[in-house]
Design an enzyme around this catalytic site. Structure first.
Site, PDB file in Angstrom:
ATOM      1  N   HIS A 115      49.141  44.903  35.249  1.00 56.81           N
ATOM      2  CA  HIS A 115      50.597  45.061  35.107  1.00 56.81           C
ATOM      3  C   HIS A 115      50.962  46.521  34.785  1.00 56.81           C
ATOM      4  O   HIS A 115      50.110  47.296  34.342  1.00 56.81           O
ATOM      5  CB  HIS A 115      51.105  44.205  33.931  1.00 56.81           C
ATOM      6  CG  HIS A 115      51.053  42.734  34.162  1.00 56.81           C
ATOM      7  ND1 HIS A 115      50.389  41.878  33.307  1.00 56.81           N
ATOM      8  CD2 HIS A 115      51.586  41.950  35.123  1.00 56.81           C
ATOM      9  CE1 HIS A 115      50.523  40.636  33.740  1.00 56.81           C
ATOM     10  NE2 HIS A 115      51.240  40.641  34.845  1.00 56.81           N
ATOM     11  N   CYS A 120      51.324  41.171  25.350  1.00 58.59           N
ATOM     12  CA  CYS A 120      51.332  39.904  26.113  1.00 58.59           C
ATOM     13  C   CYS A 120      51.594  38.632  25.306  1.00 58.59           C
ATOM     14  O   CYS A 120      52.262  37.737  25.797  1.00 58.59           O
ATOM     15  CB  CYS A 120      50.017  39.702  26.858  1.00 58.59           C
ATOM     16  SG  CYS A 120      49.466  41.129  27.733  1.00 58.59           S
TER      17      CYS A 120
END
Ligand code: CIR
Length: 263
Positions: free
Chosen positions: A160, A254
């Site tokens: 990401h 996350c």
């Protein structure tokens, strides 16, 4: 001030079925690290909403990927990996019922977007075009938050955008010395709408940190990067070990969605 964080407990299936496992995960250690993580969020003044685990959703501890919440509105993501798409259901419910925030859904059936690709700098959005997030996903973000510019940035190697770059203070980007992180920074300097200060750490994983309520939460596992934070950050810091999450490609941002609820 941010007020809430959503987290989700770790299912036992995390140990064997999470995506991208690089090394054997110690489940008990992961659970202890998750508790420490929640404690840190509470210590910076957040009310932590802890959702129950779901054995059918091995990656569901990584709630960040399921929704983007900004200015009191939630965009429900469409995670780019099919095994993760059901994770949004419980997140949608808690945002609606417990947080009572307005919800936006993505209407384009082609769009995919993981929250891990979305960095809100306080002034604009930077969005990674990765193996999980596509251009239609980036357009859905722009449509959801028309009050902010959205700059898409191609991600070549890492999972990401926020694997390589996050915020480490007001108007301050945290990057690492790794090539991809430096390439992303260059792109931001050329194409983003605002200019930022930067903190550069030597270790790739250490560039993912959380700046919340005047505190920087960063990894404790990389002494050389910790030294940089000690030297450059003159506000409160909390250092955490999330070794077991990193084995499943997870970074510090996350396991939570941090929310500023004003009403
Ligand atoms: C996955 O591959 O989707 C998970 N194993 C890791 C997700 C990490 N999430 C994030 O960086 N926002």
């Amino acid at each position: 001030m941010s007020t809430h964080a959503i987290v989700r407990r770790i299912p036992n299936s995390f140990k064997t079925l999470a995506l991208g496992i690089s090394d054997e995960i110690d489940l008990e250690k992961a659970k202890t690290q998750h508790e420490e993580y929640c404690k840190a969020l509470r210590n910076v003044g957040l009310k932590v909403i802890e959702l129950p685990e779901d054995e059918n959703l091995p990656d569901s501890v990584f709630v960040e990927d399921t929704a983007v919440i900004c200015n009191g509105t939630a965009l429900i993501c469409r995670p780019g990996h099919p095994t993760r798409q059901k994770e949004v259901e419980m997140i949608r419910t808690v945002i609606k019922k417990e947080l009572e925030l307005p919800i936006l859904e993505i209407s384009d059936p082609e769009a995919t977007i993981d929250g891990g690709d979305v960095l809100f700098t306080g002034r604009e959005f930077l969005v990674g075009l990765s193996s999980r997030t596509n251009e239609a996903g980036s357009r859905a973000l722009a449509a959801a938050f028309p009050e902010y510019p959205v700059t898409p940035i191609r991600i070549k190697h890492k999972l990401h955008l926020k694997t390589s770059l996050t915020m480490a203070g007001p108007d301050t980007l945290c990057v690492s010395e790794e090539q991809e992180s430096q390439d992303i920074l260059k792109k931001i300097e050329q194409e983003a709408s605002f200019q930022y200060k930067t903190i550069t750490v030597p270790d790739g994983d250490a560039a993912n940190c959380i700046y919340v309520n005047g505190t920087l939460i960063h990894l404790s596992e990389f002494p050389n990067s910790t030294k940089v934070f000690e030297e450059k950050v003159d506000f409160n810091r909390i250092a955490l070990n999330i070794s077991e999450f990193r084995k499943a490609d997870g970074s510090l941002t996350c396991p939570s969605i941090v929310i500023k609820k004003t009403k």
